[in-house]
Design a protein around this motif. Structure first.
Motif, PDB file in Angstrom:
ATOM      1  N   PHE A 146       0.840  -1.205   0.000  1.00 26.23           N
ATOM      2  CA  PHE A 146       0.000   0.000   0.000  1.00 26.23           C
ATOM      3  C   PHE A 146       0.876   1.257   0.000  1.00 26.23           C
ATOM      4  CE2 PHE A 146      -3.206   2.736   2.472  1.00 26.23           C
ATOM      5  CZ  PHE A 146      -3.806   3.169   1.308  1.00 26.23           C
ATOM      6  N   ALA A 147       1.969   1.209   0.764  1.00 28.73           N
ATOM      7  CA  ALA A 147       2.888   2.355   0.747  1.00 28.73           C
ATOM      8  C   ALA A 147       3.463   2.544  -0.663  1.00 28.73           C
ATOM      9  CB  ALA A 147       4.010   2.154   1.769  1.00 28.73           C
ATOM     10  N   ALA A 148       3.826   1.433  -1.321  1.00 30.73           N
ATOM     11  CA  ALA A 148       4.351   1.526  -2.688  1.00 30.73           C
ATOM     12  C   ALA A 148       3.289   2.071  -3.638  1.00 30.73           C
ATOM     13  CB  ALA A 148       4.835   0.144  -3.160  1.00 30.73           C
ATOM     14  N   ALA A 149       2.033   1.691  -3.391  1.00 28.77           N
ATOM     15  CA  ALA A 149       0.945   2.163  -4.258  1.00 28.77           C
ATOM     16  C   ALA A 149       0.758   3.675  -4.150  1.00 28.77           C
ATOM     17  CB  ALA A 149      -0.360   1.451  -3.887  1.00 28.77           C
ATOM     18  N   CYS A 150       1.103   4.230  -2.979  1.00 28.23           N
ATOM     19  CA  CYS A 150       0.802   5.654  -2.730  1.00 28.23           C
ATOM     20  C   CYS A 150       2.002   6.582  -2.881  1.00 28.23           C
ATOM     21  CB  CYS A 150       0.226   5.809  -1.320  1.00 28.23           C
ATOM     22  SG  CYS A 150      -1.360   4.996  -1.125  1.00 28.23           S
ATOM     23  N   TRP A 151       3.215   6.069  -2.650  1.00 26.18           N
ATOM     24  CA  TRP A 151       4.376   6.954  -2.737  1.00 26.18           C
ATOM     25  C   TRP A 151       4.506   7.491  -4.159  1.00 26.18           C
ATOM     26  CZ3 TRP A 151       7.312   9.899   0.000  1.00 26.18           C
ATOM     27  CH2 TRP A 151       8.526  10.370  -0.518  1.00 26.18           C
ATOM     28  N   MET A 152       4.452   8.790  -4.288  1.00 25.99           N
ATOM     29  CA  MET A 152       4.503   9.442  -5.601  1.00 25.99           C
ATOM     30  C   MET A 152       3.522   8.807  -6.595  1.00 25.99           C
ATOM     31  SD  MET A 152       8.447  10.534  -5.994  1.00 25.99           S
ATOM     32  CE  MET A 152       9.135  11.645  -4.774  1.00 25.99           C
ATOM     33  N   ARG A 153       2.352   8.482  -6.104  1.00 19.74           N
ATOM     34  CA  ARG A 153       1.252   7.857  -6.856  1.00 19.74           C
ATOM     35  C   ARG A 153       1.603   6.482  -7.413  1.00 19.74           C
ATOM     36  NH1 ARG A 153       0.688  13.100  -8.941  1.00 19.74           N
ATOM     37  NH2 ARG A 153      -0.897  14.234  -7.783  1.00 19.74           N
ATOM     38  N   GLY A 154       2.590   5.843  -6.813  1.00 16.30           N
ATOM     39  CA  GLY A 154       2.832   4.456  -7.195  1.00 16.30           C
ATOM     40  C   GLY A 154       4.240   4.174  -7.655  1.00 16.30           C
ATOM     41  N   VAL A 155       4.974   3.401  -6.867  1.00 16.18           N
ATOM     42  CA  VAL A 155       6.300   2.924  -7.285  1.00 16.18           C
ATOM     43  C   VAL A 155       6.291   1.391  -7.237  1.00 16.18           C
ATOM     44  CG1 VAL A 155       7.539   4.991  -6.528  1.00 16.18           C
ATOM     45  CG2 VAL A 155       7.227   3.080  -4.917  1.00 16.18           C
ATOM     46  N   ASP A 156       7.367   0.800  -7.739  1.00  9.63           N
ATOM     47  CA  ASP A 156       7.429  -0.661  -7.809  1.00  9.63           C
ATOM     48  C   ASP A 156       7.421  -1.300  -6.428  1.00  9.63           C
ATOM     49  OD1 ASP A 156       7.547  -0.586 -10.524  1.00  9.63           O
ATOM     50  OD2 ASP A 156       9.737  -0.735 -10.625  1.00  9.63           O
ATOM     51  N   CYS A 157       6.806  -2.463  -6.371  1.00 14.37           N
ATOM     52  CA  CYS A 157       6.857  -3.266  -5.156  1.00 14.37           C
ATOM     53  C   CYS A 157       7.214  -4.691  -5.567  1.00 14.37           C
ATOM     54  CB  CYS A 157       5.490  -3.247  -4.473  1.00 14.37           C
ATOM     55  SG  CYS A 157       5.461  -4.234  -2.967  1.00 14.37           S
ATOM     56  N   VAL A 158       8.181  -5.262  -4.883  1.00 11.57           N
ATOM     57  CA  VAL A 158       8.493  -6.677  -5.098  1.00 11.57           C
ATOM     58  C   VAL A 158       8.124  -7.414  -3.818  1.00 11.57           C
ATOM     59  CG1 VAL A 158      10.322  -8.368  -5.496  1.00 11.57           C
ATOM     60  CG2 VAL A 158      10.332  -6.192  -6.743  1.00 11.57           C
ATOM     61  N   GLN A 159       7.325  -8.424  -3.945  1.00 16.27           N
ATOM     62  CA  GLN A 159       6.894  -9.185  -2.779  1.00 16.27           C
ATOM     63  C   GLN A 159       7.860 -10.341  -2.526  1.00 16.27           C
ATOM     64  OE1 GLN A 159       4.303  -8.663  -0.665  1.00 16.27           O
ATOM     65  NE2 GLN A 159       3.292  -6.964  -1.727  1.00 16.27           N
ATOM     66  N   LEU A 160       8.359 -10.412  -1.311  1.00 17.39           N
ATOM     67  CA  LEU A 160       9.230 -11.512  -0.887  1.00 17.39           C
ATOM     68  C   LEU A 160       8.515 -12.232   0.260  1.00 17.39           C
ATOM     69  CD1 LEU A 160      12.601  -9.493  -0.716  1.00 17.39           C
ATOM     70  CD2 LEU A 160      11.696 -10.775  -2.664  1.00 17.39           C
TER      71      LEU A 160
END
Ligand code: NAD
Ligand code: ZN
Length: 365
Positions: free
Chosen positions: A118-132
């Motif tokens: 969710f933080a990745a979705a909102c930071w600067m309207r969306g940055v990459d997220c890799v799930q580990l």
């Protein structure tokens, strides 16, 4: 025998791959492939971080010395999936000087995955997220499909966004440190895939119970891959849960009501965790389906027996009033125009959304 790595592709507008195999958290190539910019925020919890964070950070730093890597660590448990900690993750990105090509790595179970996603979705309207993902539940469910969220007092996952990951890297070796109770909780979601759309997989789960509960690498990798194939197929066709994807919520409306009414599971309390609550919820949904004449009662018993054999709870915990659960169920996001909308089933391998379920029948089960 150790399992060899495999890959499940998730198609759609923003395609990505799920990598499943032993030792993947130390594979620098795989980890760095998904990182486009210089800023990386490693998010984790205080149980998982001491176990696995250093190996990820070292692999990244050795392969890409120019990376600026920050950490954001929350206390383990559902109680951490809050707006406050969402703000904490955002502040960590700000402190790192993260730009629009930043990448958030979510190392942990579904709590870390949902919050960091969710933080990745909102930071600067969306940055990459890799799930580990490091729990079985996160590997087979929460890390795939792009749902991210935090909880508020009114209920679970009420604030969130759809934000598909850039990649999912599931290191099956991490399951060796997972408490058996958490392993079982993940197996509840695995059983769910069999229950809603795959009778053969359901049979396989009946046969492979001992191996799976013993943490057998090969059996677990097989269960994860099959579960991810199912989830991938569904989210590819229905990324925003306008139809078919809702079937993945079998047992979840009941389960969420139990989690909300009881207070969330955490290390050190006896409240049901998510997978356990879903196990109870699936039995209730199956019973309700049988009572409504939709499913054979014998199938309901077969499902209950399998969950029980996996050491999962199958009844509402003592002290929870059905009326209180129903009150929570009325607040479920899936309801439309005040009518109770539930996932019910037709027997092993087939589920269906029923838009207007009679509340009296729900109270009865
Ligand atoms: P969790 O993240 O709380 O992890 C469970 C516990 O296991 C925690 O205490 C954690 O610290 C510990 N742990 C994690 N990995 C470990 C490891 N390898 N070794 C030892 N300990 C380890 O819970 P969870 O069951 O993974 O996820 C539940 C959450 O996922 C819920 O918040 C639920 O709402 C969410 N969820 C989201 C989706 C989705 O589509 N986004 C789907 C299903 C569930
Ligand atoms: Zn679930």
């Amino acid at each position: 025998m150790t399992a060899s790595p495999r890959t499940v592709a998730v198609g759609g507008e923003l395609p990505y791959q799920i990598h499943i195999g032993p030792g993947l958290l130390a594979e620098a190539d795989l980890l760095t492939r998904a990182i486009r910019g210089r800023h990386v925020l490693l998010a984790s919890d205080d149980t998982v971080a001491p176990l696995y964070l250093a190996r990820v950070q070292e692999a990244l730093q050795a392969a890409r010395p120019e990376l600026k890597i920050g950490q954001y660590i929350i206390p383990a448990g559902e109680a951490s999936k809050t707006l406050d900690n969402f703000g904490g993750a955002i502040n960590a990105l700000a402190a790192l000087g993260a730009t629009r090509d930043a990448c958030v790595l979510a190392l942990g179970g579904g709590v870390v995955g949902d919050l960091a996603g969710f933080a990745a979705a909102c930071w600067m309207r969306g940055v990459d997220c890799v799930q580990l993902p490091t729990t079985l539940l996160a590997m087979v469910d929460s890390s795939v499909g792009g749902k991210t969220a935090v909880d508020i007092a009114q209920g679970k996952n009420l604030v969130g966004a759809f934000h598909p990951p850039r990649a999912v890297i599931a290191d099956t070796s991490a399951l060796r440190t997972l408490p058996v109770r958490e392993l079982r909780a993940g197996l509840a979601e695995v059983i769910k895939y069999g229950a809603i759309r795959d009778p053969l997989f359901f049979q396989w789960l009946q046969a492979e119970r001992a191996a799976l509960l013993a943490g057998d690498d090969v059996a677990l990798a097989q269960a994860i891959a099959r579960s991810c194939e199912h989830k991938a197929e569904i989210v590819e066709r229905d990324p925003l849960e306008k139809g078919e994807r809702a079937l993945l919520n079998l047992g979840h409306t009941f389960g969420h009501a139990i989690e909300t009414a009881q207070g969330y599971g955490a290390p050190g309390n006896d409240n049901l965790n998510h997978g356990e609550a879903v196990a109870v919820g699936m039995v209730l949904a199956a019973r309700l389906s049988a009572a409504l004449g939709m499913a054979p009662a014998a199938d309901t018993e077969t499902l209950r027996d399998l969950l029980l054999a996996y050491g999962l709870p199958v009844a509402i915990p003592a002290g929870l009033a059905p009326e209180a659960l129903l009150a929570h169920m009325r607040l479920d996001k899936k309801n439309i125009a005040g009518r109770l909308r539930l996932v019910l089933w037709r027997g092993i391998g087939k589920a269906e959304v029923v838009p207007d379920v009679d509340e009296a029948a729900v109270l009865d089960v």
